[in-house]
Design an enzyme around this catalytic site. Sequence first.
Site, short mmCIF file in Angstrom:
data_model
loop_
_atom_site.label_atom_id
_atom_site.label_comp_id
_atom_site.label_asym_id
_atom_site.label_seq_id
_atom_site.Cartn_x
_atom_site.Cartn_y
_atom_site.Cartn_z
N SER A 1 -17.01 -19.89 -80.42
CA SER A 1 -17.86 -18.73 -80.64
C SER A 1 -17.15 -17.50 -80.11
O SER A 1 -16.55 -17.55 -79.03
CB SER A 1 -19.20 -18.93 -79.93
OG SER A 1 -20.04 -17.82 -80.12
N HIS B 1 -18.81 -10.86 -84.85
CA HIS B 1 -19.17 -12.13 -84.23
C HIS B 1 -18.79 -13.24 -85.21
O HIS B 1 -18.93 -13.08 -86.42
CB HIS B 1 -20.68 -12.18 -83.95
CG HIS B 1 -21.25 -13.56 -83.92
ND1 HIS B 1 -21.86 -14.13 -85.02
CD2 HIS B 1 -21.29 -14.49 -82.93
CE1 HIS B 1 -22.25 -15.36 -84.70
NE2 HIS B 1 -21.93 -15.60 -83.44
N ASN C 1 -18.60 -17.84 -85.41
CA ASN C 1 -18.95 -19.09 -84.74
C ASN C 1 -18.77 -20.23 -85.73
O ASN C 1 -19.15 -20.12 -86.88
CB ASN C 1 -20.41 -19.01 -84.26
CG ASN C 1 -20.95 -20.35 -83.79
OD1 ASN C 1 -21.67 -21.02 -84.52
ND2 ASN C 1 -20.61 -20.72 -82.58
N VAL C 2 -18.16 -21.30 -85.27
CA VAL C 2 -18.14 -22.56 -86.04
C VAL C 2 -18.47 -23.68 -85.08
O VAL C 2 -18.00 -23.69 -83.94
CB VAL C 2 -16.80 -22.81 -86.76
CG1 VAL C 2 -16.66 -21.93 -87.99
CG2 VAL C 2 -15.60 -22.60 -85.83
N HIS D 1 -16.93 -8.63 -97.55
CA HIS D 1 -17.72 -9.55 -98.37
C HIS D 1 -16.88 -10.21 -99.46
O HIS D 1 -17.14 -11.36 -99.82
CB HIS D 1 -18.94 -8.84 -98.95
CG HIS D 1 -20.08 -8.79 -97.98
ND1 HIS D 1 -20.97 -9.83 -97.83
CD2 HIS D 1 -20.45 -7.84 -97.09
CE1 HIS D 1 -21.85 -9.52 -96.88
NE2 HIS D 1 -21.56 -8.31 -96.42
N HIS E 1 -38.61 -6.65 -85.00
CA HIS E 1 -39.25 -5.57 -84.25
C HIS E 1 -38.63 -4.20 -84.54
O HIS E 1 -39.22 -3.18 -84.21
CB HIS E 1 -39.22 -5.87 -82.74
CG HIS E 1 -37.86 -5.85 -82.12
ND1 HIS E 1 -36.97 -6.89 -82.26
CD2 HIS E 1 -37.23 -4.93 -81.35
CE1 HIS E 1 -35.87 -6.60 -81.60
NE2 HIS E 1 -35.99 -5.42 -81.04
N GLY F 1 -28.76 -25.98 -70.14
CA GLY F 1 -28.06 -25.79 -68.88
C GLY F 1 -26.60 -25.46 -69.09
O GLY F 1 -25.74 -25.83 -68.29
N GLY F 2 -26.31 -24.77 -70.18
CA GLY F 2 -24.94 -24.35 -70.45
C GLY F 2 -24.46 -23.33 -69.43
O GLY F 2 -25.21 -22.87 -68.57
N ARG F 3 -23.20 -22.98 -69.56
CA ARG F 3 -22.60 -22.05 -68.59
C ARG F 3 -23.03 -20.63 -68.93
O ARG F 3 -22.64 -20.07 -69.96
CB ARG F 3 -21.08 -22.20 -68.63
CG ARG F 3 -20.37 -21.36 -67.58
CD ARG F 3 -18.90 -21.74 -67.54
NE ARG F 3 -18.20 -21.01 -66.50
CZ ARG F 3 -17.52 -19.89 -66.72
NH1 ARG F 3 -17.48 -19.34 -67.93
NH2 ARG F 3 -16.88 -19.30 -65.72
#
Length: 302
Positions: A94, A108, A110-111, A147, A177, A260-262
Amino acid sequence: MSVPDAAVVKAFLLDLQNRICAGLQALDGQARFAADSWTRAEGGGGTSRVLTQGAVFEQAGVNFSHVTGAAMPASATAHRPELAGRSFEAMGVSLVIHPNNPYIPTTHANVRFFIAQKEGADPVWWFGGGFDLTPYYPFEEDVREWHQTSKDICAPFGDEVYPKYKKWCDEYFFLPHRNETRGVGGLFFDDLNQEGFDQSFSFMQAVGNGFLTAYAPIVERRKDTEFGERERQFQLYRRGRYVEFNLVYDRGTLFGLQTGGRTESILMSMPPLVRWQYAYTPEAGSPEADLYDNYLKPRDWV
């Protein structure tokens, strides 16, 4: 259906982290990534790499994590209740990049890969990921190129893939929001397993490998654009939307905190500086208004 192989996925992800960091260092030309390895008491660990105060990037974080657990957390079973009570492995790369220059978009990517297992049952697994672009002072040519590259990545996997994952990205990176998208989108996919392991893994690899192909040309084009205090203040204000989305809506952030990840790695996506302003409205006809009027709602770019 081909058998899922977590070790092969992990090897790809570690190599991807290395290649992306090398590419970003080359784009920056000055700063280097510092590596910070960590372990998780419940199982697994990872390596966070962060570049700060560079010539081009104010902060760039590229995180690899591989966590294991005896039971799936609530964020992962909310839309898949059949996973409750299974042990799991979750691994991924990530990244979030916050440039100095307001004319370079934040981005950003992420895979990731999940596999959940229970004795006497077939494993449940899927891939997810994507990338998206958040400009402050957008250029239409940059967005169209972004794109087009996204569409080119998807093309070998079928004509329906790009429109499907482009739409999913627009819907996912949306702030109800604020009634606006976080940026101009890109690709977003999740729960990918229908075509079998090999084909699904190939698509995840294509997205990961394609990220720098999509982003680097935009950085090169905009990194020397002159800017002043006005542009910097608007960039800091708009970064607030990034914070709002990640802390309120982002599934990955919630998953990390619930397992509980870092914390330092999970919140690595936060911009180093940000500001809020009460009831801000851009001046009609201004470059700032152009962002609101033409880019913060879903559009077909290619």
